[in-house]
Design a protein around this motif. Structure first.
Motif, PDB file in Angstrom:
ATOM      1  N   PRO A  24       0.814  -1.228   0.000  1.00 29.18           N
ATOM      2  CA  PRO A  24       0.000   0.000   0.000  1.00 29.18           C
ATOM      3  C   PRO A  24       0.850   1.283   0.000  1.00 29.18           C
ATOM      4  O   PRO A  24       0.452   2.284  -0.589  1.00 29.18           O
ATOM      5  CB  PRO A  24      -0.811  -0.109   1.291  1.00 29.18           C
ATOM      6  CG  PRO A  24      -0.894  -1.576   1.566  1.00 29.18           C
ATOM      7  CD  PRO A  24       0.440  -2.110   1.108  1.00 29.18           C
ATOM      8  N   THR A  25       2.019   1.227   0.627  1.00 25.53           N
ATOM      9  CA  THR A  25       2.919   2.386   0.625  1.00 25.53           C
ATOM     10  C   THR A  25       3.409   2.666  -0.783  1.00 25.53           C
ATOM     11  O   THR A  25       3.447   3.818  -1.228  1.00 25.53           O
ATOM     12  CB  THR A  25       4.107   2.161   1.575  1.00 25.53           C
ATOM     13  OG1 THR A  25       3.603   1.910   2.888  1.00 25.53           O
ATOM     14  CG2 THR A  25       5.047   3.354   1.601  1.00 25.53           C
ATOM     15  N   LEU A  26       3.762   1.609  -1.519  1.00 27.14           N
ATOM     16  CA  LEU A  26       4.200   1.793  -2.902  1.00 27.14           C
ATOM     17  C   LEU A  26       3.055   2.334  -3.746  1.00 27.14           C
ATOM     18  O   LEU A  26       3.249   3.218  -4.575  1.00 27.14           O
ATOM     19  CB  LEU A  26       4.714   0.475  -3.487  1.00 27.14           C
ATOM     20  CG  LEU A  26       5.221   0.557  -4.923  1.00 27.14           C
ATOM     21  CD1 LEU A  26       6.410   1.516  -5.038  1.00 27.14           C
ATOM     22  CD2 LEU A  26       5.599  -0.821  -5.439  1.00 27.14           C
ATOM     23  N   ARG A  33       0.345  10.355  -3.551  1.00 30.39           N
ATOM     24  CA  ARG A  33      -0.018  10.716  -2.181  1.00 30.39           C
ATOM     25  C   ARG A  33       1.194  10.739  -1.262  1.00 30.39           C
ATOM     26  O   ARG A  33       1.192  11.422  -0.251  1.00 30.39           O
ATOM     27  CB  ARG A  33      -1.079   9.764  -1.636  1.00 30.39           C
ATOM     28  CG  ARG A  33      -2.452  10.060  -2.236  1.00 30.39           C
ATOM     29  CD  ARG A  33      -3.493   9.120  -1.708  1.00 30.39           C
ATOM     30  NE  ARG A  33      -3.411   7.943  -2.584  1.00 30.39           N
ATOM     31  CZ  ARG A  33      -3.805   6.732  -2.272  1.00 30.39           C
ATOM     32  NH1 ARG A  33      -4.309   6.488  -1.085  1.00 30.39           N
ATOM     33  NH2 ARG A  33      -3.705   5.746  -3.127  1.00 30.39           N
ATOM     34  N   THR A  34       2.224   9.968  -1.612  1.00 31.63           N
ATOM     35  CA  THR A  34       3.473   9.937  -0.851  1.00 31.63           C
ATOM     36  C   THR A  34       4.610  10.204  -1.832  1.00 31.63           C
ATOM     37  O   THR A  34       4.591   9.706  -2.950  1.00 31.63           O
ATOM     38  CB  THR A  34       3.680   8.547  -0.195  1.00 31.63           C
ATOM     39  OG1 THR A  34       2.554   8.264   0.617  1.00 31.63           O
ATOM     40  CG2 THR A  34       4.936   8.518   0.646  1.00 31.63           C
TER      41      THR A  34
END
Length: 68
Positions: A24-26, A33-34
Protein backbone atom coordinates in the motif's frame (compact mmCIF):
# COMPACT_ATOMS: atom_id res chain seq x y z
CA UNK A 1 8.36 3.02 -13.52
CA UNK A 2 5.23 1.03 -14.32
CA UNK A 3 6.64 0.42 -17.80
CA UNK A 4 9.79 -1.13 -16.34
CA UNK A 5 7.67 -3.31 -14.05
CA UNK A 6 5.77 -4.57 -17.10
CA UNK A 7 8.94 -5.07 -19.18
CA UNK A 8 10.53 -7.07 -16.35
CA UNK A 9 7.30 -9.08 -16.00
CA UNK A 10 7.16 -8.48 -12.28
CA UNK A 11 4.59 -6.84 -10.02
CA UNK A 12 4.25 -3.81 -7.81
CA UNK A 13 4.06 -6.23 -4.87
CA UNK A 14 7.48 -7.65 -5.82
CA UNK A 15 8.91 -4.16 -6.18
CA UNK A 16 7.52 -3.12 -2.80
CA UNK A 17 9.07 -6.19 -1.19
CA UNK A 18 12.45 -5.47 -2.81
CA UNK A 19 12.26 -1.88 -1.58
CA UNK A 20 11.43 -3.01 1.95
CA UNK A 21 8.07 -1.23 2.05
CA UNK A 22 4.46 -2.36 2.21
CA UNK A 23 2.53 -2.70 -1.05
CA UNK A 24 0.00 0.00 0.00
CA UNK A 25 2.92 2.39 0.62
CA UNK A 26 4.20 1.79 -2.90
CA UNK A 27 0.69 2.34 -4.23
CA UNK A 28 0.62 5.71 -2.45
CA UNK A 29 3.92 6.62 -4.12
CA UNK A 30 2.54 5.72 -7.55
CA UNK A 31 -0.62 7.75 -6.94
CA UNK A 32 1.34 10.78 -5.74
CA UNK A 33 -0.02 10.72 -2.18
CA UNK A 34 3.47 9.94 -0.85
CA UNK A 35 6.71 11.33 -2.28
CA UNK A 36 9.53 9.26 -3.69
CA UNK A 37 12.94 9.90 -2.18
CA UNK A 38 16.39 9.07 -3.54
CA UNK A 39 16.61 5.91 -1.42
CA UNK A 40 13.33 4.71 -2.97
CA UNK A 41 14.61 5.47 -6.47
CA UNK A 42 17.89 3.67 -5.87
CA UNK A 43 16.20 0.56 -4.47
CA UNK A 44 13.68 0.49 -7.32
CA UNK A 45 16.39 0.97 -9.94
CA UNK A 46 18.45 -1.87 -8.44
CA UNK A 47 15.43 -4.18 -8.50
CA UNK A 48 14.44 -3.17 -12.04
CA UNK A 49 18.06 -3.23 -13.24
CA UNK A 50 18.01 0.27 -14.68
CA UNK A 51 19.90 3.46 -13.91
CA UNK A 52 18.14 5.67 -11.34
CA UNK A 53 17.90 8.53 -13.82
CA UNK A 54 15.80 6.33 -16.11
CA UNK A 55 13.12 6.30 -13.43
CA UNK A 56 13.01 10.05 -12.86
CA UNK A 57 13.44 11.40 -16.40
CA UNK A 58 10.47 13.53 -17.32
CA UNK A 59 9.31 13.78 -13.71
CA UNK A 60 10.78 17.19 -12.99
CA UNK A 61 14.00 15.82 -11.56
CA UNK A 62 16.67 15.58 -14.19
CA UNK A 63 20.02 16.31 -12.58
CA UNK A 64 21.93 16.21 -15.85
CA UNK A 65 19.97 19.26 -17.08
CA UNK A 66 20.09 21.34 -13.91
CA UNK A 67 21.38 24.80 -14.49
CA UNK A 68 20.16 25.02 -18.08
Amino acid sequence: MKVFIAIRQTSQKDLAQAMGIAAPTLSQKFSGRTRWNMDDIEKASDFLDVKPEALVAGQGFEPWTSGL
